[in-house]
Design an enzyme around this catalytic site. Structure first.
Site, PDB file in Angstrom:
ATOM      1  N   SER A   1      17.342  -5.442   4.612  1.00 25.57           N
ATOM      2  CA  SER A   1      17.837  -4.077   4.808  1.00 25.57           C
ATOM      3  C   SER A   1      19.341  -4.099   4.921  1.00 25.57           C
ATOM      4  CB  SER A   1      17.259  -3.474   6.093  1.00 25.57           C
ATOM      5  OG  SER A   1      17.931  -2.270   6.420  1.00 25.57           O
TER       6      SER A   1
ATOM      7  N   GLY B   1       0.803  -1.224   0.000  1.00 27.50           N
ATOM      8  CA  GLY B   1       0.000   0.000   0.000  1.00 27.50           C
ATOM      9  C   GLY B   1       0.834   1.272   0.000  1.00 27.50           C
TER      10      GLY B   1
ATOM     11  N   ALA C   1      16.549  -8.901  13.118  1.00 30.27           N
ATOM     12  CA  ALA C   1      15.376  -9.501  12.463  1.00 30.27           C
ATOM     13  C   ALA C   1      15.590  -9.578  10.954  1.00 30.27           C
ATOM     14  CB  ALA C   1      14.119  -8.691  12.786  1.00 30.27           C
ATOM     15  N   LYS C   2      16.123  -8.513  10.363  1.00 30.09           N
ATOM     16  CA  LYS C   2      16.360  -8.531   8.911  1.00 30.09           C
ATOM     17  C   LYS C   2      17.431  -9.565   8.564  1.00 30.09           C
ATOM     18  CE  LYS C   2      13.521  -5.384   7.207  1.00 30.09           C
ATOM     19  NZ  LYS C   2      12.311  -5.846   6.487  1.00 30.09           N
TER      20      LYS C   2
ATOM     21  N   TYR D   1      15.967  -4.649  15.015  1.00 28.14           N
ATOM     22  CA  TYR D   1      15.552  -4.549  13.597  1.00 28.14           C
ATOM     23  C   TYR D   1      16.631  -5.163  12.706  1.00 28.14           C
ATOM     24  CZ  TYR D   1      14.621  -2.349   9.036  1.00 28.14           C
ATOM     25  OH  TYR D   1      14.408  -2.114   7.695  1.00 28.14           O
TER      26      TYR D   1
HETATM   27  N1  LIG Z   1      12.950   3.067   3.617  1.00 26.45           N
HETATM   28  C1  LIG Z   1      14.157   2.563   3.854  1.00 26.45           C
HETATM   29  O1  LIG Z   1      15.139   3.319   3.963  1.00 26.45           O
HETATM   30  C2  LIG Z   1      14.361   1.077   3.977  1.00 26.45           C
HETATM   31  C3  LIG Z   1      15.670   0.620   3.998  1.00 26.45           C
HETATM   32  C4  LIG Z   1      15.915  -0.740   4.087  1.00 26.45           C
HETATM   33  C5  LIG Z   1      14.866  -1.616   4.135  1.00 26.45           C
HETATM   34  N2  LIG Z   1      13.585  -1.157   4.125  1.00 26.45           N
HETATM   35  C6  LIG Z   1      12.518  -2.160   4.182  1.00 26.45           C
HETATM   36  O2  LIG Z   1      11.707  -2.009   3.036  1.00 26.45           O
HETATM   37  C7  LIG Z   1      10.396  -2.501   3.313  1.00 26.45           C
HETATM   38  C8  LIG Z   1       9.368  -1.468   2.869  1.00 26.45           C
HETATM   39  O3  LIG Z   1       9.539  -0.303   3.679  1.00 26.45           O
HETATM   40  P1  LIG Z   1       9.196   1.169   3.188  1.00 26.45           P
HETATM   41  O4  LIG Z   1      10.445   1.945   3.307  1.00 26.45           O
HETATM   42  O5  LIG Z   1       8.460   1.166   1.912  1.00 26.45           O
HETATM   43  O6  LIG Z   1       8.283   1.662   4.399  1.00 26.45           O
HETATM   44  P2  LIG Z   1       6.689   1.750   4.548  1.00 26.45           P
HETATM   45  O7  LIG Z   1       6.152   2.751   3.589  1.00 26.45           O
HETATM   46  O8  LIG Z   1       6.458   1.964   6.013  1.00 26.45           O
HETATM   47  O9  LIG Z   1       6.182   0.315   4.113  1.00 26.45           O
HETATM   48  C9  LIG Z   1       6.034  -0.778   4.975  1.00 26.45           C
HETATM   49  C10 LIG Z   1       4.744  -1.491   4.628  1.00 26.45           C
HETATM   50  O10 LIG Z   1       4.632  -2.691   5.392  1.00 26.45           O
HETATM   51  C11 LIG Z   1       3.284  -2.847   5.821  1.00 26.45           C
HETATM   52  N3  LIG Z   1       3.287  -3.638   7.046  1.00 26.45           N
HETATM   53  C12 LIG Z   1       4.027  -3.443   8.161  1.00 26.45           C
HETATM   54  N4  LIG Z   1       3.724  -4.357   9.093  1.00 26.45           N
HETATM   55  C13 LIG Z   1       2.765  -5.173   8.545  1.00 26.45           C
HETATM   56  C14 LIG Z   1       2.023  -6.290   9.022  1.00 26.45           C
HETATM   57  N5  LIG Z   1       2.196  -6.772  10.267  1.00 26.45           N
HETATM   58  N6  LIG Z   1       1.126  -6.872   8.196  1.00 26.45           N
HETATM   59  C15 LIG Z   1       0.921  -6.390   6.945  1.00 26.45           C
HETATM   60  N7  LIG Z   1       1.602  -5.322   6.444  1.00 26.45           N
HETATM   61  C16 LIG Z   1       2.497  -4.723   7.243  1.00 26.45           C
HETATM   62  C17 LIG Z   1       2.803  -1.409   6.027  1.00 26.45           C
HETATM   63  O11 LIG Z   1       1.395  -1.292   5.841  1.00 26.45           O
HETATM   64  P3  LIG Z   1       0.364  -1.213   7.072  1.00 26.45           P
HETATM   65  O12 LIG Z   1       0.973  -0.293   8.090  1.00 26.45           O
HETATM   66  O13 LIG Z   1      -0.896  -0.696   6.462  1.00 26.45           O
HETATM   67  O14 LIG Z   1       0.231  -2.616   7.559  1.00 26.45           O
HETATM   68  C18 LIG Z   1       3.517  -0.650   4.924  1.00 26.45           C
HETATM   69  O15 LIG Z   1       2.723  -0.588   3.743  1.00 26.45           O
HETATM   70  C19 LIG Z   1      10.363  -2.803   4.818  1.00 26.45           C
HETATM   71  O16 LIG Z   1      10.539  -4.178   5.021  1.00 26.45           O
HETATM   72  C20 LIG Z   1      11.570  -2.038   5.347  1.00 26.45           C
HETATM   73  O17 LIG Z   1      12.098  -2.629   6.518  1.00 26.45           O
HETATM   74  C21 LIG Z   1      13.312   0.168   4.028  1.00 26.45           C
END
Ligand SMILES: NC(=O)c1ccc[n+]([C@@H]2O[C@H](COP(=O)([O-])OP(=O)(O)OC[C@H]3O[C@@H](n4cnc5c(N)ncnc54)[C@H](OP(=O)(O)O)[C@@H]3O)[C@@H](O)[C@H]2O)c1
Length: 248
Positions: free
Chosen positions: A141, A12, A155-156, A152
């Site tokens: 990550s 989403g 976990a990753k 975190y």
């Molecule tokens: N942004 C960065 O710098 C970065 C860097 C390294 C890795 N990541 C990883 O990339 C992935 C995407 O992150 P993003 O940066 O796009 O952040 P984000 O916009 O916060 O996206 C995370 C998504 O995961 C969903 N989510 C979380 N817990 C959930 C659950 N229990 N059940 C179902 N859905 C769940 C959230 O939706 P709802 O809240 O509606 O459930 C949200 O849509 C994550 O795994 C994050 O750890 C991000």
């Protein structure tokens, strides 16, 4: 209806929404899963409209750390082969670590959000994965490789070890399992209010290319791994981090 089906957790917002878009453009029917219906509905409507394919992206609301809710996600794909499962849902869970109870709570929260969400969704869809040709992709990550995020990071990192085992189990059925490990990515909800201008500058300076990543940077890596060109790639960690972590 498209010929291929992809399930994208956390589709989403942020990186997951970008993944849903590129896969829909490539002709996949995409099922996005998350806890907030509004975020999912806005994304499904936007992508389906932009690519002029009504119903290309559909939404299922579920907390993927809850086995019962994950079973319901699996029921929605019943009867169809799943070509790609993209385990992108995850978050950094902070909290009070001044007491043992607080430490336990914080660790469980990070493991639930980043490990169980991926394990439960993958296990639920495992019988439905296309054989041969299915793809399992885990979004971890840079924190798994360089630390910095406490529970975190741990976990990753757990996703990496699990991916190697899963790749060995599913390889004989011609299903690949890979990890995409993003560096610092802006334009997502990940940091919420936590990011400071100094934190941003420090992360950009740590890259070799002098910029933050975008959700599309990560989505393009997933697009490759989910596509036919990557059939001989399995059990790998693909870093997409602007060079801030080298070669591991
Ligand atoms: N942004 C960065 O710098 C970065 C860097 C390294 C890795 N990541 C990883 O990339 C992935 C995407 O992150 P993003 O940066 O796009 O952040 P984000 O916009 O916060 O996206 C995370 C998504 O995961 C969903 N989510 C979380 N817990 C959930 C659950 N229990 N059940 C179902 N859905 C769940 C959230 O939706 P709802 O809240 O509606 O459930 C949200 O849509 C994550 O795994 C994050 O750890 C991000």
């Amino acid at each position: 209806m498209g010929e291929r089906l992809a399930v994208v957790s956390g589709g989403g917002t942020g990186i997951g929404a970008a993944i849903a878009r590129v896969l829909a453009v490539d002709g996949f029917d995409v099922l996005v899963v998350g806890r907030r219906e509004e975020a999912l509905r806005a994304t499904t409507a936007r992508i389906s409209w932009d690519i002029a394919r009504p119903g290309a992206v559909r939404a299922v609301v579920a907390d993927l750390a809850d086995p019962e809710q994950v079973s319901r996600v699996a029921e929605t794909v019943e009867g169809r082969a799943v070509d790609a499962v993209i385990n992108n849902a995850g978050s950094y869970r902070g909290g009070d670590s001044g007491t043992l109870a607080g430490v336990a709570h914080q660790w469980r929260a990070n493991l639930d959000a980043n490990v169980l969400t991926a394990v439960l969704l993958t296990e639920a869809l495992r019988p439905a994965l296309r054989r041969p040709g299915g793809r399992v992709i885990l979004v971890s990550s840079i924190a798994a490789q360089q630390g910095g995020g406490g529970p975190y990071s741990a976990a990753k990192a757990a996703l990496h070890g699990w991916a190697y085992d899963l790749a060995a189990q599913l390889g004989p059925e011609q299903i690949t399992v890979n990890v995409v490990s993003p560096g610092y990515v802006t334009d997502t909800e990940f940091f919420g209010g936590r990011m400071t201008p100094q934190g941003h500058t420090r992360r950009v300076a740590a890259t070799l290319v002098g910029r933050a990543g975008t959700p599309d940077d990560i989505a393009e890596a997933v697009r490759y791994l989910a596509g036919p060109a990557a059939g001989y790639v399995t059990g790998q960690v693909l870093g997409v981090n602007g060079g801030s972590v080298l070669g591991r």
